[in-house]
Design a protein around this motif. Structure first.
Motif, PDB file in Angstrom:
ATOM      1  N   ARG A 137     -20.883 -33.363   1.751  1.00  0.00           N
ATOM      2  CA  ARG A 137     -22.138 -32.413   1.278  1.00  0.00           C
ATOM      3  C   ARG A 137     -22.496 -32.365  -0.019  1.00  0.00           C
ATOM      4  O   ARG A 137     -23.404 -32.419  -0.461  1.00  0.00           O
ATOM      5  CB  ARG A 137     -21.602 -30.923   1.812  1.00  0.00           C
ATOM      6  CG  ARG A 137     -22.715 -29.901   1.402  1.00  0.00           C
ATOM      7  CD  ARG A 137     -22.419 -28.780   2.066  1.00  0.00           C
ATOM      8  NE  ARG A 137     -21.476 -27.937   1.313  1.00  0.00           N
ATOM      9  CZ  ARG A 137     -21.164 -26.689   1.453  1.00  0.00           C
ATOM     10  NH1 ARG A 137     -21.824 -26.082   2.447  1.00  0.00           N
ATOM     11  NH2 ARG A 137     -20.019 -26.114   0.817  1.00  0.00           N
ATOM     12  N   GLU A 176     -27.991 -30.263   4.881  1.00  0.00           N
ATOM     13  CA  GLU A 176     -28.759 -28.850   4.531  1.00  0.00           C
ATOM     14  C   GLU A 176     -29.334 -28.764   3.119  1.00  0.00           C
ATOM     15  O   GLU A 176     -30.649 -28.683   2.969  1.00  0.00           O
ATOM     16  CB  GLU A 176     -27.688 -27.715   4.505  1.00  0.00           C
ATOM     17  CG  GLU A 176     -28.362 -26.476   4.055  1.00  0.00           C
ATOM     18  CD  GLU A 176     -28.940 -25.863   5.461  1.00  0.00           C
ATOM     19  OE1 GLU A 176     -29.040 -26.554   6.559  1.00  0.00           O
ATOM     20  OE2 GLU A 176     -29.674 -24.763   5.167  1.00  0.00           O
ATOM     21  N   ASN A 213     -15.869 -23.634   2.157  1.00  0.00           N
ATOM     22  CA  ASN A 213     -17.250 -22.861   1.798  1.00  0.00           C
ATOM     23  C   ASN A 213     -18.412 -23.634   2.871  1.00  0.00           C
ATOM     24  O   ASN A 213     -19.570 -23.720   2.244  1.00  0.00           O
ATOM     25  CB  ASN A 213     -17.669 -22.810   0.499  1.00  0.00           C
ATOM     26  CG  ASN A 213     -16.925 -21.999  -0.366  1.00  0.00           C
ATOM     27  OD1 ASN A 213     -15.815 -21.377   0.202  1.00  0.00           O
ATOM     28  ND2 ASN A 213     -17.410 -21.362  -1.570  1.00  0.00           N
ATOM     29  N   LEU A 214     -17.978 -24.244   3.794  1.00  0.00           N
ATOM     30  CA  LEU A 214     -18.967 -24.742   4.786  1.00  0.00           C
ATOM     31  C   LEU A 214     -19.735 -23.815   5.430  1.00  0.00           C
ATOM     32  O   LEU A 214     -19.112 -22.580   5.641  1.00  0.00           O
ATOM     33  CB  LEU A 214     -18.250 -26.005   5.875  1.00  0.00           C
ATOM     34  CG  LEU A 214     -17.401 -26.908   5.253  1.00  0.00           C
ATOM     35  CD1 LEU A 214     -16.863 -27.693   6.371  1.00  0.00           C
ATOM     36  CD2 LEU A 214     -18.156 -27.743   4.550  1.00  0.00           C
ATOM     37  N   PHE A 215     -20.966 -24.023   5.932  1.00  0.00           N
ATOM     38  CA  PHE A 215     -21.687 -22.800   6.697  1.00  0.00           C
ATOM     39  C   PHE A 215     -21.202 -22.933   8.352  1.00  0.00           C
ATOM     40  O   PHE A 215     -21.249 -24.074   8.872  1.00  0.00           O
ATOM     41  CB  PHE A 215     -23.136 -23.448   6.522  1.00  0.00           C
ATOM     42  CG  PHE A 215     -23.830 -23.495   5.311  1.00  0.00           C
ATOM     43  CD1 PHE A 215     -23.525 -22.490   4.410  1.00  0.00           C
ATOM     44  CD2 PHE A 215     -24.360 -24.751   4.627  1.00  0.00           C
ATOM     45  CE1 PHE A 215     -24.087 -22.483   3.005  1.00  0.00           C
ATOM     46  CE2 PHE A 215     -24.682 -24.846   3.242  1.00  0.00           C
ATOM     47  CZ  PHE A 215     -24.771 -23.906   2.444  1.00  0.00           C
ATOM     48  N   PRO A 216     -20.473 -22.069   8.534  1.00  0.00           N
ATOM     49  CA  PRO A 216     -19.955 -21.873   9.993  1.00  0.00           C
ATOM     50  C   PRO A 216     -20.707 -21.763  11.126  1.00  0.00           C
ATOM     51  O   PRO A 216     -20.455 -22.355  12.021  1.00  0.00           O
ATOM     52  CB  PRO A 216     -19.372 -20.572   9.877  1.00  0.00           C
ATOM     53  CG  PRO A 216     -20.057 -19.522   8.834  1.00  0.00           C
ATOM     54  CD  PRO A 216     -20.407 -20.709   7.997  1.00  0.00           C
ATOM     55  N   HIS A 217     -22.255 -21.698  10.737  1.00  0.00           N
ATOM     56  CA  HIS A 217     -23.173 -21.717  11.942  1.00  0.00           C
ATOM     57  C   HIS A 217     -23.809 -23.099  11.986  1.00  0.00           C
ATOM     58  O   HIS A 217     -24.907 -23.250  12.562  1.00  0.00           O
ATOM     59  CB  HIS A 217     -24.222 -20.662  11.776  1.00  0.00           C
ATOM     60  CG  HIS A 217     -24.910 -20.647  10.527  1.00  0.00           C
ATOM     61  ND1 HIS A 217     -24.201 -20.639   9.211  1.00  0.00           N
ATOM     62  CD2 HIS A 217     -26.177 -20.446   9.988  1.00  0.00           C
ATOM     63  CE1 HIS A 217     -25.112 -20.742   8.254  1.00  0.00           C
ATOM     64  NE2 HIS A 217     -26.378 -20.534   8.664  1.00  0.00           N
ATOM     65  N   ARG A 218     -23.475 -24.131  11.264  1.00  0.00           N
ATOM     66  CA  ARG A 218     -24.031 -25.329  11.349  1.00  0.00           C
ATOM     67  C   ARG A 218     -22.840 -26.606  11.592  1.00  0.00           C
ATOM     68  O   ARG A 218     -21.716 -26.490  10.886  1.00  0.00           O
ATOM     69  CB  ARG A 218     -24.561 -25.680  10.110  1.00  0.00           C
ATOM     70  CG  ARG A 218     -25.637 -24.493   9.657  1.00  0.00           C
ATOM     71  CD  ARG A 218     -26.997 -25.081   8.820  1.00  0.00           C
ATOM     72  NE  ARG A 218     -27.726 -23.692   8.402  1.00  0.00           N
ATOM     73  CZ  ARG A 218     -28.673 -23.270   9.338  1.00  0.00           C
ATOM     74  NH1 ARG A 218     -28.734 -23.769  10.551  1.00  0.00           N
ATOM     75  NH2 ARG A 218     -29.262 -22.243   8.932  1.00  0.00           N
ATOM     76  N   PHE A 232     -15.550 -26.729  -3.082  1.00  0.00           N
ATOM     77  CA  PHE A 232     -14.908 -25.664  -3.399  1.00  0.00           C
ATOM     78  C   PHE A 232     -13.500 -25.675  -2.939  1.00  0.00           C
ATOM     79  O   PHE A 232     -13.061 -26.516  -1.777  1.00  0.00           O
ATOM     80  CB  PHE A 232     -15.549 -24.626  -2.816  1.00  0.00           C
ATOM     81  CG  PHE A 232     -16.809 -24.264  -3.300  1.00  0.00           C
ATOM     82  CD1 PHE A 232     -17.104 -23.485  -4.107  1.00  0.00           C
ATOM     83  CD2 PHE A 232     -18.074 -25.012  -2.875  1.00  0.00           C
ATOM     84  CE1 PHE A 232     -18.437 -23.283  -4.814  1.00  0.00           C
ATOM     85  CE2 PHE A 232     -19.078 -24.869  -3.361  1.00  0.00           C
ATOM     86  CZ  PHE A 232     -19.313 -23.792  -4.343  1.00  0.00           C
ATOM     87  N   TYR A 256     -18.466 -28.077  14.706  1.00  0.00           N
ATOM     88  CA  TYR A 256     -18.668 -27.029  13.973  1.00  0.00           C
ATOM     89  C   TYR A 256     -17.366 -26.859  12.932  1.00  0.00           C
ATOM     90  O   TYR A 256     -16.317 -27.336  13.290  1.00  0.00           O
ATOM     91  CB  TYR A 256     -18.936 -25.650  14.505  1.00  0.00           C
ATOM     92  CG  TYR A 256     -20.181 -25.482  14.966  1.00  0.00           C
ATOM     93  CD1 TYR A 256     -21.227 -24.998  14.571  1.00  0.00           C
ATOM     94  CD2 TYR A 256     -20.366 -26.174  16.562  1.00  0.00           C
ATOM     95  CE1 TYR A 256     -22.596 -25.288  14.931  1.00  0.00           C
ATOM     96  CE2 TYR A 256     -21.740 -26.038  16.803  1.00  0.00           C
ATOM     97  CZ  TYR A 256     -22.930 -25.514  16.341  1.00  0.00           C
ATOM     98  OH  TYR A 256     -24.115 -25.453  16.639  1.00  0.00           O
TER      99      TYR A 256
END
Lengths: 220, 241
Positions: B147, B98, B85-90, B81, B131
């Motif tokens: 990813r 993931e 759009n990475l997952f900020p809590h991982r 993207f 992070y």
């Protein structure tokens, strides 16, 4: 004897009785908190629904419950429901009534949390092929909780204090235990000072505990 | 490998894709260029079902894209993207692992090991436990590419992967993409990086107003465009003053 000495000698006599009330207050608050979280999540999820009927019901429940005083809600559960054939123990009536009253605040906390989740992150999870359920559990919920936690801490402390309203439906929690002591001993100053201190002794650790949770979830 | 036949798509009364058809062969790198709002990103989003096309047919490995095949298709076609759009809590490694863990059902430790290896491949071997907020834009986008790779896709769609980056960080991402192209990955890239298109793409499609105006071998289209609109666009992009 001066005032302070009187207070300390009263405290040694009254504390064992009041501590039994503390145990009930903690149990009541914890039960009501769990009930409010379960119901609040239900209202919030209904509010997110794609069809309009659940959204409408959710709005209706939230606005109705929020617009009626908590004490009236407790009276309703404890005194009116039995007339409709639904009898329950005062403690359970208190936990359910407080849980319902607070569920609407929890629902708003959750709603703010869900609204804060960036839709682009949900798309990223969709693009990975994740199922809707996985997306909710792995992405939406953890990010929503992070935002909902600070207002949740506030709500929990308010609930702890408002559990004293259950004294009006005969639940033998701290305030009720104190009232009974005060009317039988006339030692209002000692009793109500002790009650205030005991509430503080519960609310401060609760605030601290929620703060710790916030820190845990906020790790970037 | 990817085939679009007469795709149309409207948002409300605005038609954003008009009769778009093209094919991408296995191992081919196709760049989509064109002005903003020309429908480039919408095409990518239709290919992996983030948007539903209204008319026409999209085939992935011969399989038509429909609600029932959506998740199978997403297993084959990964997406990178513009805004990462990475997952900020991982962590970086958790972001990469993931999909393998929670979509492909791989064991956690094995998936994390592979995630670290993929991050090392994109030059982020020492950033696995950071992070996203601790990484620069270029680093985050390389995590985004890792990813996508972790799903072992047959093709990767890139949606303006360098548009949100500092100019100095663009190169590090383009290098990773060039390496992927050289390894034979099938890629569809929406980009404003004409240099990248010229160097790496096999084919360029120029879009305007929801249509493909011109297409052909990258060097030919970019050096000698036949359509006036393509010439105008390239002239503005290459000589902004």
């Amino acid at each position: 004897m001066n005032g302070l000495e009187t207070f300390f000698s009263d405290a040694t006599t009254f504390l064992p009785i009041l501590l039994r009330g503390v145990v009930v207050t903690i149990g009541l608050t914890a039960s009501a908190l769990v009930a409010s979280l379960v119901m609040g999540m239900a209202w919030a999820l209904m509010g997110l629904s794609k069809s309009s009927a659940p959204r409408l019901v959710s709005r209706l429940i939230i606005n109705t419950v929020r617009g009626v005083p908590i004490i009236v809600q407790l009276f309703y559960v404890y005194f009116v429901l039995p007339e409709l054939g639904l009898q329950m123990d005062a403690f359970i009536a208190g936990a359910l009534g407080l849980g319902l009253a607070y569920s609407v605040y929890q629902a708003e906390n959750f709603r703010a949390g869900f609204a804060s989740v960036d839709p682009a992150l949900i798309e990223a999870a969709e693009a990975l092929g994740m199922s809707e359920r996985k997306i909710f559990v792995r992405v939406v919920l953890p990010l929503a909780v992070r935002v909902a936690l600070p207002p949740f801490g506030n709500t929990a402390v308010m609930l702890l204090k408002d559990s004293s309203i259950a004294s009006t439906i005969t639940v033998a929690e701290l305030t009720r235990a104190g009232q009974l002591l005060a009317v039988s001993t006339f030692k209002n100053m000692s009793v109500y000072t002790l009650i205030a201190l005991l509430y503080l002794a519960m609310s401060l650790p609760l605030t601290f505990a929620v703060g710790q949770l916030e820190r845990k979830f906020a790790r970037r | 490998m990817i085939s679009l036949k007469n795709i149309s798509k409207s948002f409300g009364s605005t038609m954003v894709l008009k009769d778009v058809s093209f094919e991408v062969a296995r191992g081919e790198v196709v760049c989509l260029i064109g002005p903003s709002g020309s429908g480039k990103s919408t095409i990518l989003r239709c290919i992996n079902g983030l948007e539903r096309h209204d008319g026409g047919e999209i085939l992935i490995d011969g399989q038509p894209l429909s609600p029932s095949t959506l998740r199978a298709v997403r297993g084959k076609v990964a997406m990178v993207f513009q805004r990462f759009n990475l997952f900020p809590h991982r962590t970086a490694a958790e972001n990469v692992a993931e999909g393998p863990i929670h979509v492909l059902g791989q064991p956690r430790e094995a998936a994390l090991d592979r995630a670290r290896a993929l991050l090392a491949d994109v030059g982020l071997g020492d950033r696995c436990d950071n992070y996203p907020a601790q990484l620069s834009g270029g680093q985050q986008q390389r995590v985004g590419i890792a990813r996508a790779l972790a799903m072992s896709p047959r093709a990767i769609l890139f949606d303006e992967p360098t548009s949100a980056l500092d100019p100095e960080r663009v190169g590090e991402v383009l290098k990773v993409m060039r390496k992927l192209a050289e390894q034979g990955m099938t890629m569809v890239v929406v980009t404003h990086e004409i240099g990248f298109a010229r160097e790496v793409a096999d084919r360029v499609l120029f879009m305007d107003g929801g249509r493909i105006v011109e297409s052909g071998p990258a060097k030919a289209v970019l050096a000698n465009p036949t359509q006036a609109r393509t010439r105008e666009f390239l002239d503005r992009v290459l000589n902004p003053l």
